[in-house]
Design an enzyme around this catalytic site. Structure first.
Site, PDB file in Angstrom:
ATOM      1  N   VAL A  72      -2.579  -2.447   0.804  1.00 54.01           N
ATOM      2  CA  VAL A  72      -1.221  -3.107   1.056  1.00 54.01           C
ATOM      3  C   VAL A  72      -1.194  -4.167  -0.275  1.00 54.01           C
ATOM      4  O   VAL A  72      -1.976  -5.017  -0.202  1.00 54.01           O
ATOM      5  CB  VAL A  72      -1.112  -3.737   2.286  1.00 54.01           C
ATOM      6  CG1 VAL A  72       0.489  -4.432   2.470  1.00 54.01           C
ATOM      7  CG2 VAL A  72      -1.144  -2.788   3.310  1.00 54.01           C
ATOM      8  N   ASP A 115       0.350   2.278  18.491  1.00 56.44           N
ATOM      9  CA  ASP A 115      -0.863   1.643  17.799  1.00 56.44           C
ATOM     10  C   ASP A 115      -0.512  -0.026  17.724  1.00 56.44           C
ATOM     11  O   ASP A 115      -0.924  -0.467  16.786  1.00 56.44           O
ATOM     12  CB  ASP A 115      -0.993   2.234  16.411  1.00 56.44           C
ATOM     13  CG  ASP A 115      -2.402   1.799  16.081  1.00 56.44           C
ATOM     14  OD1 ASP A 115      -3.153   1.619  16.583  1.00 56.44           O
ATOM     15  OD2 ASP A 115      -2.489   1.681  14.801  1.00 56.44           O
ATOM     16  N   GLY A 146      -5.183   3.147   3.105  1.00 61.93           N
ATOM     17  CA  GLY A 146      -4.569   2.631   1.844  1.00 61.93           C
ATOM     18  C   GLY A 146      -4.667   1.466   1.658  1.00 61.93           C
ATOM     19  O   GLY A 146      -5.436   0.691   2.169  1.00 61.93           O
TER      20      GLY A 146
END
Length: 444
Positions: free
Chosen positions: A31, A138, A29
């Site tokens: 930001v 992560d 995506g």
């Protein structure tokens, strides 16, 4: 943090957040820099339309639920989200600063003491996350932002509950960043434990101190092979001697051989204290170091007219902060209605010039007559105007006033022309208030 203008196809608003510009993008995506109805800045993550499906929505909804359950001063705060919207979005606290990867790439590795301070801060933050029953899974330099108030962890998109073996991925599918991934995570072992975040933090601290990772190769598949190979030791070349014991333990092949996060904090404190410094001092030095370099880089890439665009980053550059030569009461005083235009009336030649005022030697202009504000008449002093002398009762927050009986002050020598004038609305407003305050205080 650098922001670019919106593209024509970008949405103008999501939920109650107006979108002002683009911050960055990833595989899933985009930001955006957003702003709430009350003016709160936010980082708004949006899933790309091309990857919106039931699985991506489910993973996005999981990230939202995770962020709702965690908190802490080193975690970017959750502000709002909608996983069921046509374009699913998630808004978190906006941290105005570069990520660790960009900082090291631009300014080089951190000194050992500052690396240890970063390790103590992040280990303590991760320990709080683990206490809430979660793993990050992560952690990497791109997911640590170096803001004006210190580092903050972002992106819990792969976070998982420590007691759960349920996953949205296929049984043998591994999701994450291999350069910072623990061997058991790369091998697909489930369920994972807190040791995976200890390893990832160690890989990130190694990068912060040296500029390289434990295992590097031409492709992600080769990195996976190196990470999972028990006969391939992590590359600690270039590591400062005081950090070698800490990073050796954190990057151990077996999860059980790695220290706990509490032990990591203690070892980082020992490194700092061995240099005759307290942990609080090291934390402040880290924030000052990263904030200074980020501000310097921002000044280098900001053009004089950049802040007139509607998509400028928040907050305003630190250089737009008004000075303190005039007290707050002076700045709040109204401008006389019959006063000359502040944008054209110069500061009197015998008064100190504020740092953000144009040099009169650079831009010659006619000198209008300053209008005396209402009040009792001031007795005119004969002879030349004497130089400034500080009033003993002055608290240091006001400008120096001329003192009688002294020879005139020497004229200010013209200085070389520069091109560092600021043009923001706040700078003009501050200059106008300063000039109005000078006019009200002038003894003529």
């Amino acid at each position: 943090m650098q922001t670019t203008p919106l593209n024509p196809e970008d949405p103008l608003a999501l939920g109650d957040f107006e979108l002002l510009g683009r911050i960055g993008q990833g595989g899933m995506g985009q930001v955006f820099l957003g702003e709430s109805l009350g003016g709160e800045p936010a980082a708004v993550k949006v899933i790309k339309p091309s990857v919106v499906d039931s699985e991506s929505r489910q993973r996005f909804a999981q990230e939202i639920e995770v962020l709702k359950t965690i908190w802490g001063p080193r975690i970017a705060a959750f502000l709002g989200a909608d996983a069921e919207a046509e374009q699913p979005w998630l808004a978190t606290e906006y941290v105005d600063g570069p990520d660790l990867a960009r900082h090291v790439k631009t300014h080089g590795p951190l000194p050992p003491v500052l690396t240890a301070a970063l390790g103590a801060i992040l280990a303590e933050a991760l320990s709080a996350v683990h206490t809430q029953g979660l793993l990050h899974r992560d952690l990497k330099p791109a997911n640590v932002l170096l803001g004006p108030n210190g580092p903050k962890i972002i992106d819990f998109g792969l976070a998982a509950f420590t007691e759960s073996s349920v996953s949205l991925t296929a049984p043998h599918q591994v999701v994450g960043t291999p350069i910072c991934m623990a061997p058991e995570q790369a091998a697909g072992v489930k369920p994972l434990t807190a040791a995976v975040d200890v390893y990832a933090l160690g890989a990130m601290l190694l990068f912060a101190a040296t500029g390289h990772y434990p295992h590097e190769a031409a492709t992600p598949y080769m990195v996976f092979h190196l990470v999972t190979d028990p006969d391939t030791a992590p590359d600690l070349s270039g590591t400062p001697g005081e950090l070698v014991p800490l990073l050796t333990g954190m990057l151990a092949q077996n999860a059980g051989d790695r220290p706990s996060l509490t032990a990591v904090v203690q070892q980082c404190r020992s490194v700092i204290e061995a240099q005759g410094m307290k942990i609080a001092q090291a934390r402040r030095k880290l924030t000052a170091h990263t904030a200074h370099t980020a501000h310097t880089a921002g000044q280098q890439r900001t053009s004089p007219s950049a802040d007139v665009s509607p998509t400028v980053p928040w907050p305003a550059p630190a250089s737009d902060t008004p000075g303190t030569e005039i007290t707050p009461a002076d700045l709040d005083m109204p401008v006389p209605s019959d006063a000359p235009d502040p944008s054209r009336s110069p500061v009197p030649s015998d008064a100190p010039v504020p740092s953000d005022a144009p040099d009169p030697s650079d831009t010659p202009a006619p000198t209008p007559t300053l209008v005396e504000p209402p009040g009792p008449p001031v007795q005119e002093s004969p002879g030349p105007v004497p130089p400034a002398r500080r009033d003993p009762s002055d608290d240091g927050s006001r400008r120096e006033q001329p003192a009688p009986g002294l020879p005139p002050a020497p004229s200010r020598q013209p200085r070389e022309k520069t091109h560092t004038l600021r043009h923001s609305v706040q700078a003009h407003r501050t200059a106008e208030r300063l000039r109005a305050a000078y006019a009200a205080k002038a003894p003529f």
